[in-house]
Write a protein that holds these residues in place. Structure first.
Motif, mmCIF file in Angstrom:
data_model
loop_
_atom_site.group_PDB
_atom_site.id
_atom_site.type_symbol
_atom_site.label_atom_id
_atom_site.label_comp_id
_atom_site.label_asym_id
_atom_site.label_seq_id
_atom_site.Cartn_x
_atom_site.Cartn_y
_atom_site.Cartn_z
ATOM 1 N N ASP A 3 0.823 -1.201 0.000
ATOM 2 C CA ASP A 3 0.000 0.000 0.000
ATOM 3 C C ASP A 3 0.855 1.248 0.000
ATOM 4 O OD1 ASP A 3 -2.441 -1.429 0.210
ATOM 5 O OD2 ASP A 3 -2.048 -1.725 2.343
ATOM 6 N N SER A 4 0.296 2.303 -0.557
ATOM 7 C CA SER A 4 0.972 3.598 -0.583
ATOM 8 C C SER A 4 -0.068 4.699 -0.402
ATOM 9 C CB SER A 4 1.703 3.774 -1.911
ATOM 10 O OG SER A 4 2.287 5.055 -1.970
ATOM 11 N N GLN A 5 0.322 5.722 0.336
ATOM 12 C CA GLN A 5 -0.532 6.878 0.574
ATOM 13 C C GLN A 5 0.270 8.138 0.298
ATOM 14 O OE1 GLN A 5 -3.784 6.850 1.681
ATOM 15 N NE2 GLN A 5 -3.791 4.628 1.725
ATOM 16 N N ALA A 6 -0.376 9.104 -0.310
ATOM 17 C CA ALA A 6 0.223 10.433 -0.449
ATOM 18 C C ALA A 6 -0.385 11.287 0.648
ATOM 19 C CB ALA A 6 -0.075 11.016 -1.816
ATOM 20 N N TYR A 7 0.470 11.973 1.389
ATOM 21 C CA TYR A 7 0.023 12.808 2.497
ATOM 22 C C TYR A 7 0.324 14.265 2.173
ATOM 23 C CZ TYR A 7 0.150 8.367 4.980
ATOM 24 O OH TYR A 7 -0.058 7.066 5.357
ATOM 25 N N HIS A 8 -0.590 15.122 2.521
ATOM 26 C CA HIS A 8 -0.389 16.562 2.396
ATOM 27 C C HIS A 8 -0.541 17.114 3.803
ATOM 28 C CE1 HIS A 8 -0.115 20.260 0.138
ATOM 29 N NE2 HIS A 8 -1.094 20.745 0.878
ATOM 30 N N ILE A 9 0.590 17.480 4.418
ATOM 31 C CA ILE A 9 0.593 17.901 5.805
ATOM 32 C C ILE A 9 1.312 19.241 5.911
ATOM 33 C CG2 ILE A 9 1.256 17.280 8.157
ATOM 34 C CD1 ILE A 9 1.556 14.359 7.048
ATOM 35 N N ARG A 10 0.626 20.212 6.472
ATOM 36 C CA ARG A 10 1.206 21.543 6.677
ATOM 37 C C ARG A 10 1.802 22.114 5.400
ATOM 38 N NH1 ARG A 10 4.259 20.308 12.303
ATOM 39 N NH2 ARG A 10 2.407 19.850 13.496
ATOM 40 N N ARG B 262 3.036 20.573 2.848
ATOM 41 C CA ARG B 262 4.047 19.756 2.179
ATOM 42 C C ARG B 262 3.461 18.395 1.838
ATOM 43 N NH1 ARG B 262 9.161 18.614 5.174
ATOM 44 N NH2 ARG B 262 9.582 17.502 3.268
ATOM 45 N N SER B 263 3.853 17.891 0.679
ATOM 46 C CA SER B 263 3.397 16.570 0.257
ATOM 47 C C SER B 263 4.479 15.539 0.563
ATOM 48 C CB SER B 263 3.102 16.564 -1.237
ATOM 49 O OG SER B 263 2.046 17.442 -1.521
ATOM 50 N N ARG B 264 4.038 14.363 1.007
ATOM 51 C CA ARG B 264 4.944 13.262 1.327
ATOM 52 C C ARG B 264 4.325 11.976 0.809
ATOM 53 N NH1 ARG B 264 4.465 16.358 6.149
ATOM 54 N NH2 ARG B 264 6.390 17.393 6.671
ATOM 55 N N LEU B 265 5.169 11.008 0.503
ATOM 56 C CA LEU B 265 4.683 9.713 0.051
ATOM 57 C C LEU B 265 5.045 8.674 1.099
ATOM 58 C CD1 LEU B 265 3.339 8.261 -2.386
ATOM 59 C CD2 LEU B 265 5.634 7.658 -3.112
ATOM 60 N N GLY B 266 4.071 7.922 1.534
ATOM 61 C CA GLY B 266 4.299 6.844 2.484
ATOM 62 C C GLY B 266 3.930 5.516 1.841
ATOM 63 N N LEU C 277 11.071 7.172 -6.629
ATOM 64 C CA LEU C 277 9.629 6.953 -6.618
ATOM 65 C C LEU C 277 8.924 8.137 -5.967
ATOM 66 C CD1 LEU C 277 7.044 5.140 -6.827
ATOM 67 C CD2 LEU C 277 7.667 4.290 -4.571
ATOM 68 N N SER C 278 9.375 8.554 -4.803
ATOM 69 C CA SER C 278 8.762 9.684 -4.095
ATOM 70 C C SER C 278 8.854 10.953 -4.932
ATOM 71 C CB SER C 278 9.429 9.899 -2.747
ATOM 72 O OG SER C 278 9.135 8.840 -1.882
ATOM 73 N N GLN C 279 10.018 11.213 -5.501
ATOM 74 C CA GLN C 279 10.201 12.427 -6.304
ATOM 75 C C GLN C 279 9.261 12.443 -7.506
ATOM 76 O OE1 GLN C 279 14.343 12.350 -7.305
ATOM 77 N NE2 GLN C 279 15.004 13.071 -5.300
ATOM 78 N N ARG C 280 9.175 11.337 -8.212
ATOM 79 C CA ARG C 280 8.348 11.282 -9.429
ATOM 80 C C ARG C 280 6.864 11.430 -9.114
ATOM 81 N NH1 ARG C 280 10.953 6.514 -13.232
ATOM 82 N NH2 ARG C 280 13.022 7.466 -13.445
ATOM 83 N N LEU C 281 6.384 10.710 -8.115
ATOM 84 C CA LEU C 281 4.951 10.780 -7.820
ATOM 85 C C LEU C 281 4.547 12.127 -7.245
ATOM 86 C CD1 LEU C 281 3.994 7.242 -6.489
ATOM 87 C CD2 LEU C 281 3.535 8.250 -8.697
ATOM 88 N N LEU C 282 5.383 12.693 -6.399
ATOM 89 C CA LEU C 282 5.034 13.986 -5.817
ATOM 90 C C LEU C 282 5.181 15.112 -6.828
ATOM 91 C CD1 LEU C 282 6.505 13.555 -2.236
ATOM 92 C CD2 LEU C 282 4.125 13.324 -2.984
#
Length: 192
Positions: free
Chosen positions: A102-109, A111-115, A183-188
């Motif tokens: 599983d993967s989730q994209a988070y938008h917190i404060r 900023r976007s992050r990929l988990g 992966l994180s760089q490309r998706l975000l």
């Protein structure tokens, strides 16, 4: 005392918002409108974004990114330019990857992050010590919160591949970590 049905009908019924009023023409038209000119790319751009346009304060949002994240990681690991091991004339690359999890994209404060929490199975081949080598590689816990804590478990296909498998135990870790960062760089970047 309860009102009779006739008295209720005269007043407009209990659904006051449906009644006929003299100034109804002043209210905006609330009927659904067809959107013309929305291309498939416009819809995809909205669908892939992490943060909502209404969330100007940057509060917590999360979005399921499992399908695109798994596909992108498989693409990165099997790309011709990506090597699991490339040193001293030895080169080993992945050619068939299966990523589950599983993967989730988070938008917190703001900023976007990929988990993500993935399991990776990867077939590898190449040359090591002047011999053609091949095998399988398993990563059970590729976790975005601990990119230094995963184990690489290579399995050689034959006796000639044993030395390559041993070298991959330590040598593939930096490459897989780099793939996870890509992966994180490309998706975000796509969703930003």
């Amino acid at each position: 005392m309860a009102e009779s049905k006739e008295e209720t009908d005269k007043k407009g019924g209990y659904t006051y918002w449906k009644r006929d009023i003299d100034d109804a023409h002043l209210l905006p038209d609330t009927r659904p409108q067809k959107i013309d000119g929305a291309t498939q790319q416009d819809v995809k751009d909205v669908k892939d974004s992490v943060g909502s346009s209404w969330n100007s304060a940057g509060t917590w949002e999360e979005k399921d990114m499992s399908v695109p994240a798994r596909a992108e990681l498989e693409k990165i690991l099997t790309d011709e330019s990506f090597a699991l091991l490339d040193e001293g004339g030895n080169k080993v690359q992945g050619f068939n990857a299966t990523v589950t999890g599983d993967s989730q994209a988070y938008h917190i404060r703001g900023r976007s992050r990929l988990g993500y929490e993935f399991k990776v199975k990867l077939s590898w081949k190449g040359s090591f010590g002047g011999k053609e080598v091949s095998g399988e590689l398993d990563i059970q816990d590729l976790d975005s919160s601990d990119l230094d804590g995963f184990d690489v478990r290579p399995k050689p296909k034959n006796a000639d591949s044993k030395s390559a498998a041993e070298a991959l135990k330590k040598g593939a870790r930096p490459a897989v970590k780099k793939a996870a960062e890509m992966l994180s760089q490309r998706l975000l970047a796509r969703s930003g």
